[in-house]
Write a protein that holds these residues in place. Sequence first.
Motif, PDB file in Angstrom:
ATOM      1  N   THR A  38     -17.293  96.359  58.502  1.00 17.23           N
ATOM      2  CA  THR A  38     -16.008  96.980  58.823  1.00 17.23           C
ATOM      3  C   THR A  38     -15.852  97.133  60.339  1.00 17.23           C
ATOM      4  O   THR A  38     -14.800  96.826  60.904  1.00 17.23           O
ATOM      5  N   ALA A  39     -16.926  97.584  60.990  1.00 18.28           N
ATOM      6  CA  ALA A  39     -16.876  97.776  62.442  1.00 18.28           C
ATOM      7  C   ALA A  39     -16.576  96.452  63.152  1.00 18.28           C
ATOM      8  O   ALA A  39     -15.723  96.387  64.036  1.00 18.28           O
ATOM      9  N   ARG A  41     -15.079  93.849  61.973  1.00 18.77           N
ATOM     10  CA  ARG A  41     -13.687  93.458  61.727  1.00 18.77           C
ATOM     11  C   ARG A  41     -12.756  94.246  62.664  1.00 18.77           C
ATOM     12  O   ARG A  41     -11.866  93.668  63.296  1.00 18.77           O
ATOM     13  N   LEU A  42     -12.986  95.547  62.781  1.00 15.24           N
ATOM     14  CA  LEU A  42     -12.124  96.372  63.638  1.00 15.24           C
ATOM     15  C   LEU A  42     -12.304  96.006  65.119  1.00 15.24           C
ATOM     16  O   LEU A  42     -11.331  95.975  65.872  1.00 15.24           O
ATOM     17  N   GLU A  45     -10.240  93.009  65.554  1.00 13.56           N
ATOM     18  CA  GLU A  45      -8.792  93.244  65.429  1.00 13.56           C
ATOM     19  C   GLU A  45      -8.240  94.129  66.545  1.00 13.56           C
ATOM     20  O   GLU A  45      -7.150  93.890  67.052  1.00 13.56           O
ATOM     21  N   ARG A  46      -9.000  95.175  66.919  1.00  9.44           N
ATOM     22  CA  ARG A  46      -8.462  96.178  67.849  1.00  9.44           C
ATOM     23  C   ARG A  46      -9.151  96.174  69.203  1.00  9.44           C
ATOM     24  O   ARG A  46      -8.691  96.829  70.140  1.00  9.44           O
ATOM     25  N   THR A  51     -11.772 100.907  69.375  1.00  2.00           N
ATOM     26  CA  THR A  51     -12.194 101.258  68.011  1.00  2.00           C
ATOM     27  C   THR A  51     -13.116 102.477  68.045  1.00  2.00           C
ATOM     28  O   THR A  51     -14.157 102.452  68.703  1.00  2.00           O
ATOM     29  N   ALA A  55     -12.461 105.775  63.096  1.00  2.00           N
ATOM     30  CA  ALA A  55     -11.690 104.702  62.446  1.00  2.00           C
ATOM     31  C   ALA A  55     -12.612 103.819  61.602  1.00  2.00           C
ATOM     32  O   ALA A  55     -12.244 103.386  60.502  1.00  2.00           O
ATOM     33  N   ILE A  56     -13.803 103.562  62.115  1.00  6.66           N
ATOM     34  CA  ILE A  56     -14.764 102.736  61.370  1.00  6.66           C
ATOM     35  C   ILE A  56     -15.141 103.417  60.058  1.00  6.66           C
ATOM     36  O   ILE A  56     -15.161 102.786  58.993  1.00  6.66           O
ATOM     37  N   GLU A  59     -12.072 103.365  57.606  1.00  5.66           N
ATOM     38  CA  GLU A  59     -11.843 102.042  57.011  1.00  5.66           C
ATOM     39  C   GLU A  59     -12.969 101.637  56.056  1.00  5.66           C
ATOM     40  O   GLU A  59     -12.769 100.839  55.148  1.00  5.66           O
ATOM     41  N   SER A  60     -14.167 102.186  56.297  1.00  2.00           N
ATOM     42  CA  SER A  60     -15.291 101.876  55.407  1.00  2.00           C
ATOM     43  C   SER A  60     -15.271 102.757  54.159  1.00  2.00           C
ATOM     44  O   SER A  60     -16.033 102.518  53.223  1.00  2.00           O
ATOM     45  N   LYS A  74     -21.535 103.577  68.816  1.00  3.83           N
ATOM     46  CA  LYS A  74     -20.973 102.220  68.770  1.00  3.83           C
ATOM     47  C   LYS A  74     -21.987 101.199  69.286  1.00  3.83           C
ATOM     48  O   LYS A  74     -22.039 100.066  68.818  1.00  3.83           O
TER      49      LYS A  74
END
Lengths: 261, 261
Positions: A38-39, A41-42, A45-46, A51, A55-56, A59-60, A74
Amino acid sequence: MEHVEDTDASNPAGKGDPPDRGGRPGKSEQTRSLILETALRLFRERGYDKTTMRAIAQESGVSVGNAYYYFGSKEHLIHGFYDQVTREHVDRCRQDLRGVRDFGERLQVVLSAWLDVAEPYHAFAVQFFRNAADPESPLSPFSAESYPVRAQVTTLFAEVLRGSSLRIDDELAELLPELLWLHLMGIVLFWVYDRSPDCAKSRAFVARTTPMVERVITLSRYKVFRPLVRDAERLIRDYIVPEGAAAADADGPTAAPADRR
Amino acid sequence: MEHVEDTDASNPAGKGDPPDRGGRPGKSEQTRSLILETALRLFRERGYDKTTMRAIAQESGVSVGNAYYYFGSKEHLIHGFYDQVTREHVDRCRQDLRGVRDFGERLQVVLSAWLDVAEPYHAFAVQFFRNAADPESPLSPFSAESYPVRAQVTTLFAEVLRGSSLRIDDELAELLPELLWLHLMGIVLFWVYDRSPDCAKSRAFVARTTPMVERVITLSRYKVFRPLVRDAERLIRDYIVPEGAAAADADGPTAAPADRR
């Protein structure tokens, strides 16, 4: 997205036992992978800087505390990413190298495989590079924190040499894996800034430089070359990857990234 | 701060004649220098990204239109800075090289002089590096826009070789100035990330690598080495500084930086 129970929200940053221990590749490992995927992907994307861990986690489908349980920051996620890409690269190379004996071909296999494995992350790498370019950042490939990943790749390069028909003496055999890793870092730098479709320019660059590397190694066996090889070795130890050896002595090759910054 | 009359606020970005022409190193040149000095001070104090042309104009005591008259953009200011540092470096070297014949000593003179001249800008360089690291940025030392500055330094390196007691043949003499410039870029990269007091580590790095460069050049005269030199030459032309030659053909070495981005 599967919701994973928050088992230890009050215990962030990896203190204490993981939620699901006992040798099973169970829920704990699944949650870890889910958060990492998920991280990434974010980040793609962002952008990395924008990020947040919050948010991680969201979304997870895990709590923020749970996310911090698996990855203290991070930076730890990035080291998880390095681990994953490196494992994929090394596994792929060990397969592709079977039956290949010519050194140049073996080197080409390893460098091409790296471009293949890294390809989905190109856009991310470009924006992320600012954070990793500083050799004193724990995210730099040259940092002490990156030693475990670097060690996997230098081990791979040692296998590239040993399994080849090329004959090199012991002194060179010790130095060359690290030099070949530096060459790979040069390819990575070229690739980060490569805007050609499908990074075709990077592939051409690999094809062009591989025979040159082979030629340098062949030449380095000449006696007249030897003092230069020794100077290069000392220079690398003193200036380029000094922390590598230190980290290896202190923590062993499986040490977790230190919690800096 | 002296206030400079706004002579042409309605005519930004260098269209038309400068306000004070006629061969005198007069007010026009003074205003230009004043704006450049002020910009460099603000870049150091506030950072490149956060400094606006408006702030530069204000601090210089000129109108925004007048600032744009002399420098079409912040990029033009950076190229003005490159010009200034390069001129200072080259002048200093030409003095310091007098009477020095040993190639290694001559190279050491040039690299040490660069560290001296660049020293006041170290903090600025660190934060600015993000903007210049991308080889496709007009601010990159590898860009077509930076060709005039690059040409001055490769010319200097040609003099370093010609004035030395080292004997090299024509083929190498043509390639080496550009390779020595690449070596300087490696020193610059090392220096950007150097946190040691007074950049002592960079000075030590120069002292360590200079004899190695000399050794490589000495070895490159051996016949067995020659194919590698030729490969390196082609690789540099095709991948590393391809725009240099193109820019030289199109615009000549004094071309102004193109107005990109």
